[in-house]
Scaffold this motif. Structure first.
Motif, PDB file in Angstrom:
ATOM      1  N   GLU A 172      11.668  17.633  59.787  1.00 22.62           N
ATOM      2  CA  GLU A 172      12.005  16.205  60.325  1.00 22.62           C
ATOM      3  C   GLU A 172      11.479  16.045  61.748  1.00 22.62           C
ATOM      4  O   GLU A 172      12.066  15.576  62.672  1.00 22.62           O
ATOM      5  N   ARG A 173      10.441  16.641  61.662  1.00 22.37           N
ATOM      6  CA  ARG A 173       9.481  16.151  62.943  1.00 22.37           C
ATOM      7  C   ARG A 173       8.813  15.214  62.656  1.00 22.37           C
ATOM      8  O   ARG A 173       7.586  15.336  62.049  1.00 22.37           O
ATOM      9  N   ASN A 174       8.772  14.065  63.189  1.00 21.98           N
ATOM     10  CA  ASN A 174       8.282  12.875  62.815  1.00 21.98           C
ATOM     11  C   ASN A 174       7.424  12.260  63.831  1.00 21.98           C
ATOM     12  O   ASN A 174       7.878  12.381  65.087  1.00 21.98           O
ATOM     13  N   ASN A 175       6.237  11.882  63.490  1.00 21.80           N
ATOM     14  CA  ASN A 175       5.226  11.121  64.641  1.00 21.80           C
ATOM     15  C   ASN A 175       5.002  12.118  65.905  1.00 21.80           C
ATOM     16  O   ASN A 175       4.793  11.672  67.021  1.00 21.80           O
ATOM     17  N   TYR A 198       5.447   4.641  54.345  1.00 22.48           N
ATOM     18  CA  TYR A 198       5.114   5.850  53.736  1.00 22.48           C
ATOM     19  C   TYR A 198       5.261   7.112  54.668  1.00 22.48           C
ATOM     20  O   TYR A 198       5.562   6.672  55.828  1.00 22.48           O
ATOM     21  N   ASP A 199       5.386   8.204  54.088  1.00 18.24           N
ATOM     22  CA  ASP A 199       5.508   9.557  54.816  1.00 18.24           C
ATOM     23  C   ASP A 199       4.128   9.630  55.458  1.00 18.24           C
ATOM     24  O   ASP A 199       4.099  10.023  56.716  1.00 18.24           O
ATOM     25  N   SER A 251       2.896   7.096  70.271  1.00 16.22           N
ATOM     26  CA  SER A 251       2.370   7.802  69.019  1.00 16.22           C
ATOM     27  C   SER A 251       2.067   6.702  68.142  1.00 16.22           C
ATOM     28  O   SER A 251       2.346   5.713  68.167  1.00 16.22           O
ATOM     29  N   VAL A 252       1.125   7.373  67.218  1.00 15.98           N
ATOM     30  CA  VAL A 252       0.625   6.575  66.323  1.00 15.98           C
ATOM     31  C   VAL A 252       1.834   6.099  65.138  1.00 15.98           C
ATOM     32  O   VAL A 252       2.287   6.969  64.637  1.00 15.98           O
ATOM     33  N   LYS A 253       1.760   4.719  64.931  1.00 12.20           N
ATOM     34  CA  LYS A 253       2.949   4.477  63.876  1.00 12.20           C
ATOM     35  C   LYS A 253       2.177   4.065  62.576  1.00 12.20           C
ATOM     36  O   LYS A 253       3.056   4.198  61.475  1.00 12.20           O
ATOM     37  N   ALA A 261       3.782   5.033  59.031  1.00 14.54           N
ATOM     38  CA  ALA A 261       3.885   6.392  58.542  1.00 14.54           C
ATOM     39  C   ALA A 261       4.440   7.181  59.454  1.00 14.54           C
ATOM     40  O   ALA A 261       4.467   6.986  60.780  1.00 14.54           O
ATOM     41  N   LYS A 262       4.818   8.317  59.069  1.00 12.88           N
ATOM     42  CA  LYS A 262       5.403   9.251  59.789  1.00 12.88           C
ATOM     43  C   LYS A 262       4.229  10.182  60.471  1.00 12.88           C
ATOM     44  O   LYS A 262       4.421  10.521  61.696  1.00 12.88           O
TER      45      LYS A 262
END
Length: 545
Positions: free
Chosen positions: A357-360, A8-9, A147-149, A176-177
């Protein structure tokens, strides 16, 4: 067996006001963002308990047309009565002019928060959010960079002996992102994240109360729909304990009655449950309950440290929101509006990050947005209320709050601190007066087991105990001789017992009784009890708390 995973996002842990507000706001801002909410209760609302006098500020922002949508805000506050209970028979009604402005409730509503969360879940699902009740988030997952996944739900079908039963089903990983943790007060994953990322390094210790609540159906001639009653003083003052009581008149001849006991109390003989039972016998409260019938019971810890105790809410890949981060305004005895606002700010920060588009990443911009919001400003104005109550007690503390909030609007150039954790406050039992609580009469006051019965609490019995001990020797070898093992009294559900038989004394944990209030995790003097999630769907099943 390898766990399956879903992507999921955004994954949100907890279908309370913060989590559901965040879910709704994300989809309002961008319907292409995939969102899922996991909830450990058997249904949305099953584990929700709050007073609740509800301030609709955040709801007005989230759904300006909430009335047309049928939100269950049916009883507007029509009057505020505040009493100081001087003894078990006497009381003084406080003139409105002397009441701190935070205790005035014009424009607010008396509600069932459980029913509001059910309604919010419907709005979220209509917006395309996926909600999974009955699945407990048991583990935080991390990427290689730390980072949290996402999270993993708990395995189902594990026996008490730790072995897989025929019904075994492994948990599922939800990646999730961004993951938002909205578990409510003393969330067990939030607790782990605070420790892992040292989120409380610059904060005072968090502070808590235990709120015990019942719903009563009362005679029509005693019902005053919209009346809000708050009290301070007796019975808690007899043991030097702080806190206060409430009685709210809902619709349909129902009232909710409750007592909040500050968990900073020092006398280990205090039993918040028994304090509440005798509270109902005071004439100010009894006048409404006599001739009525108790229909529901529950308990939940309340987070009340305020801004001074708030941890940092951001970390790589996620956020703490709502009561998981301590957003409750104890000066108002309200936190649902601030919890919702924290979730809405989180939604805005996440949607902006995903668009870029900044993920995690660590959403440091959330901190700026939060500090610029009315929620933070409200908490800042009222930041000294809780520490003043601890420092000077309910009466003098409220007098200070009147000057600080009503006259100076929170602009006095100092911030009071409260640096001793609640679990460290207990004195040895031998140094404290024992409390002789009256036996329940079965009319206004009741025992723990009959109370737990009407909370509809249920757990799969053959599963590992979710009330874990770091050291199994501490209850009998340390807590019992020094504090007369206070878990026997601070638990409002009869979970903990010291049993003596022919083989001697043993510490018994009746985990099936647990209403998930988290008091044991907070108040145990050595922090030996660690609450973890049982199988999803276990715990209370509150109809409309």
């Amino acid at each position: 067996m390898e766990r399956e995973s879903m992507e999921y996002d955004v994954v949100i842990v907890g279908a309370g006001p913060a989590g559901l507000a965040a879910a709704c706001r994300i989809r309002q801002l961008n319907e292409d963002v995939s969102v899922c909410v996991v909830e450990k209760g058997s249904e949305v609302g099953a584990h929700i308990l709050s007073g609740a006098v509800f301030e609709p500020t955040a709801l007005n922002e989230l759904f300006p047309d909430w009335k047309e949508r049928g939100a269950p805000l049916n009883t507007e506050v029509k009057g505020d009565d505040i009493y100081v209970l001087r003894s078990d028979e006497n009381a003084i009604k406080v003139p409105n002019l002397l009441v701190p402005s935070t205790m005035h409730n014009e424009g607010n509503y008396i509600i069932s928060l459980g029913n509001l969360c059910r309604w919010l879940a419907e709005q979220a699902e209509n917006l395309g959010v996926e909600i999974f009740p009955g699945f407990a988030a048991a583990e935080v997952l991390y990427n290689e960079d730390g980072s949290v996944k996402g999270i993993a739900t708990g395995d189902m079908g594990i026996g008490m002996n730790g072995e897989q039963k025929d019904s075994y089903m492994p948990g599922m990983e939800l990646h999730a992102k961004y993951t938002l943790f909205a578990e409510g007060c003393r969330g067990h994953l939030g607790k782990q994240l605070i420790e892992r990322f040292k989120l409380d390094a610059d904060a005072d210790p968090q502070h808590y109360g235990i709120g015990i609540k019942e719903i009563w159906k009362i005679p029509a001639d005693k019902h005053q729909q919209g009346l809000v009653v708050h009290t301070a003083g007796w019975p808690l003052e007899q043991s030097g304990t702080h806190g206060g009581g409430f009685l709210y008149h809902l619709e349909d001849n129902q009232v909710v009655v409750g007592l909040i006991t500050d968990l900073a109390y020092s006398n280990p003989h205090v039993s918040p449950f028994d304090e509440f039972q005798r509270y109902k016998h005071h004439p100010v409260i009894k006048q409404y309950l006599e001739g009525g019938q108790r229909v529901a019971y529950g308990a939940r810890a309340i987070i009340k440290g305020g801004l001074q105790s708030q941890p940092k809410m951001t970390f790589p890949g996620g956020l703490l929101i709502g009561d998981n981060a301590g957003t409750l305004n104890f000066a108002k005895i309200k936190g649902n509006h601030t919890a919702m606002k924290s979730g809405m700010i989180a939604a805005e920060s996440v949607v902006e990050a995903l668009a870029a588009e900044r993920n995690n990443a660590e959403l440091t911009e959330y901190t700026t947005k939060y500090r610029d919001s009315w929620a933070w400003k409200e908490l800042h104005v009222q930041r000294n209320f809780g520490p003043a109550q601890h420092k000077w007690g309910n009466i003098l503390g409220s007098a200070y709050a009147f000057v600080d909030i009503n006259i100076f609007k929170g602009k006095l150039p100092w911030t009071l601190r409260d640096t001793k954790a609640d679990h460290a406050q207990l004195k040895p039992a031998a140094d404290c007066a024992k409390i002789d609580y009256p036996k329940p009469d079965g009319v206004l006051s009741f025992d723990k087991l009959s109370s737990v019965f009407i909370s509809n609490t249920n757990h799969e019995e053959d599963q590992p105990c979710h009330l874990t001990l770091k050291d199994s020797e501490i209850p009998l070898n340390h807590n019992l001789p020094i504090y007369d093992e206070p878990a026997q009294r601070y638990c409002p559900a009869g979970v903990y017992e010291v049993i003596e038989d022919a083989n001697g004394k043993r510490f018994q944990i009746n985990a099936q009784n647990c209403v998930h209030c988290k008091t044991c995790d907070i108040k145990d003097p050595t922090q030996n009890i660690v609450w973890i999630t049982p199988e999803g769907g276990g715990g209370p099943n509150y109809p409309n708390m």
